[in-house]
Design an enzyme around this catalytic site. Structure first.
Site, PDB file in Angstrom:
ATOM      1  N   GLU A 124      -2.651   8.853   8.437  1.00 13.44           N
ATOM      2  CA  GLU A 124      -1.364   8.553   8.656  1.00 13.44           C
ATOM      3  C   GLU A 124      -0.842   9.233   9.762  1.00 13.44           C
ATOM      4  OE1 GLU A 124       1.039   6.886   6.563  1.00 13.44           O
ATOM      5  OE2 GLU A 124      -0.405   5.969   5.399  1.00 13.44           O
TER       6      GLU A 124
ATOM      7  N   ASP B 274       1.016  -1.161  -0.027  1.00 14.87           N
ATOM      8  CA  ASP B 274       0.076  -0.020  -0.056  1.00 14.87           C
ATOM      9  C   ASP B 274       0.973   1.175  -0.095  1.00 14.87           C
ATOM     10  OD1 ASP B 274      -2.234   1.605   0.228  1.00 14.87           O
ATOM     11  OD2 ASP B 274      -1.997   1.845   2.307  1.00 14.87           O
ATOM     12  N   SER B 275       0.313   2.488  -0.192  1.00 14.29           N
ATOM     13  CA  SER B 275       1.102   3.585  -0.130  1.00 14.29           C
ATOM     14  C   SER B 275       1.551   4.033   1.263  1.00 14.29           C
ATOM     15  CB  SER B 275       0.311   4.661  -0.648  1.00 14.29           C
ATOM     16  OG  SER B 275      -0.865   4.963   0.249  1.00 14.29           O
TER      17      SER B 275
ATOM     18  N   CYS C   3     -10.957   2.450   0.566  1.00 19.19           N
ATOM     19  CA  CYS C   3      -9.598   3.017   0.544  1.00 19.19           C
ATOM     20  C   CYS C   3      -9.219   2.056   1.916  1.00 19.19           C
ATOM     21  CB  CYS C   3      -9.395   4.665   0.789  1.00 19.19           C
ATOM     22  SG  CYS C   3      -7.973   4.961   1.546  1.00 19.19           S
ATOM     23  N   THR C   4      -8.117   1.536   1.757  1.00 21.54           N
ATOM     24  CA  THR C   4      -7.651   0.763   2.947  1.00 21.54           C
ATOM     25  C   THR C   4      -7.219   1.485   4.018  1.00 21.54           C
ATOM     26  OG1 THR C   4      -5.511   0.484   1.907  1.00 21.54           O
ATOM     27  CG2 THR C   4      -6.977  -1.298   1.319  1.00 21.54           C
ATOM     28  N   HIS C   5      -7.129   2.716   3.930  1.00 25.63           N
ATOM     29  CA  HIS C   5      -7.067   3.487   5.258  1.00 25.63           C
ATOM     30  C   HIS C   5      -8.199   3.503   5.989  1.00 25.63           C
ATOM     31  CE1 HIS C   5      -3.014   4.542   3.310  1.00 25.63           C
ATOM     32  NE2 HIS C   5      -2.832   5.324   4.305  1.00 25.63           N
TER      33      HIS C   5
ATOM     34  N   GLY D 266      -3.334   8.626  -3.672  1.00 27.23           N
ATOM     35  CA  GLY D 266      -4.535   8.962  -4.099  1.00 27.23           C
ATOM     36  C   GLY D 266      -4.666  10.414  -5.142  1.00 27.23           C
TER      37      GLY D 266
ATOM     38  N   CYS E 191      -4.184  -1.455  -1.851  1.00 28.61           N
ATOM     39  CA  CYS E 191      -4.664  -0.076  -2.011  1.00 28.61           C
ATOM     40  C   CYS E 191      -5.459  -0.131  -3.458  1.00 28.61           C
ATOM     41  CB  CYS E 191      -3.116   0.278  -2.482  1.00 28.61           C
ATOM     42  SG  CYS E 191      -3.108   1.997  -2.960  1.00 28.61           S
ATOM     43  N   ASN E 192      -6.593   0.637  -2.889  1.00 23.99           N
ATOM     44  CA  ASN E 192      -7.630   0.719  -3.729  1.00 23.99           C
ATOM     45  C   ASN E 192      -7.195   1.525  -4.998  1.00 23.99           C
ATOM     46  OD1 ASN E 192     -10.593   0.083  -2.866  1.00 23.99           O
ATOM     47  ND2 ASN E 192      -9.106   0.311  -1.105  1.00 23.99           N
ATOM     48  N   THR E 193      -6.422   2.653  -4.791  1.00 29.34           N
ATOM     49  CA  THR E 193      -6.089   3.575  -5.932  1.00 29.34           C
ATOM     50  C   THR E 193      -5.059   2.849  -6.804  1.00 29.34           C
ATOM     51  OG1 THR E 193      -5.814   5.263  -4.002  1.00 29.34           O
ATOM     52  CG2 THR E 193      -4.625   5.828  -6.051  1.00 29.34           C
TER      53      THR E 193
END
Ligand code: DGL
Length: 261
Positions: A148, A6-7, A180-182, A39, A69-71
């Site tokens: 984050e 992921d980011s 979004c995985t966040h 994103g 990561c969806n993006t």
């Protein structure tokens, strides 16, 4: 081992779900914290990052990739799948299947990053499965930096969530995809603000079930994956905040490694 990227911190929600679903499998995580967020970046840049992250995971022993990561899933699934000769999972299809299954009123909301929402992928996939479902999307660019930063329960975060969810609330959705995985880290506040009756779909748990079902059906892939219940967590920029959130989220002692791609 299973490689996940992921980011930043968000993909650890997928790691947590995989630890629950497949506790014996070794996991290797890469959070691209030095280049987060994805994103707001162009599709070409996100694709390039997704290729570099996948190459890193494979070079370090991964035999199956989860783009947590969806993006990246929105814009890089095809190119990553065709460039690398291993099974590649994205986080969108499993969440779509679950949303189509549970929506009663056929009104589904999707929240995600700007890039994910702009790609229109959720709407396309949902309507390909059931054209009667109406899809309402909302980009929430401020949520990733708040997560984050570890601002999971601050009043300021609640205020921002409320503002983003208002248009979806007025559309009377009965199902909301956390695209979004966040966002699973904000699930309690999201549930409170969207209302208790709205069914929340967390892509981290749906992708973990999809990986588990795939491995049960594909013993040839399953036997290539090591199983000692280990987790190696790497990031391109290890900060104190990343470490703190990772420990809280995974609830186990972890070793964080700083890596350079
Ligand atoms: N967690 C990621 C996603 O699911 C990326 C968010 C970002 O870096 O903007 O889209």
């Amino acid at each position: 081992m299973i490689g996940i990227f992921d980011s930043g911190i968000g993909g650890l929600t997928v790691v947590r779900a995989l630890m629950r679903e497949l506790p014996q499998y070794d996991l290797l995580y890469f959070g691209d914290t030095a280049r987060t967020p994805y994103g707001n970046k162009s599709a070409d840049t996100v694709r390039r990052y997704a290729h570099e992250n996948t190459a890193f995971l494979l070079a370090n022993g991964a035999r199956l990739i989860v783009m947590a990561c969806n993006t990246a899933s929105s814009v890089a699934t095809e190119s990553v799948s065709s460039a690398f000769d291993v099974p590649v999972f994205e986080v969108i299809s499993p969440a779509v299947a679950q949303a189509v299954r549970v929506t009663r009123k056929k009104r589904v909301g999707v929240i995600g990053t700007r890039a994910t929402v702009a790609s229109g992928i959720y709407k396309r996939k949902i309507q390909a499965m059931d054209p009667r479902v109406r899809v309402f999307s909302q980009a929430c660019p401020l949520l990733v930096p708040l997560v984050e930063e570890g601002w999971l329960a601050k009043p300021e975060t609640t205020m921002v969530v409320k503002k983003y969810l208002l248009p979806l609330k007025t559309r009377q959705i009965d199902t909301l995809i956390l695209g979004c995985t966040h966002y699973p880290l904000l699930a309690p506040v999201i549930q409170r603000k969207i209302g208790r009756r709205v069914h929340i779909i967390d892509s981290s748990t749906s992708v973990a079930s999809a990986v588990s079902a795939f491995l049960a059906a594909r013993p040839d892939v399953d036997e290539t994956l090591s199983r000692q219940g280990g987790a190696r967590i790497c990031a391109s920029d290890v900060t104190e905040q990343f470490e703190k959130t990772a420990r809280q989220l995974l609830q186990r002692p972890i070793i964080l490694e700083s890596v350079r791609l």
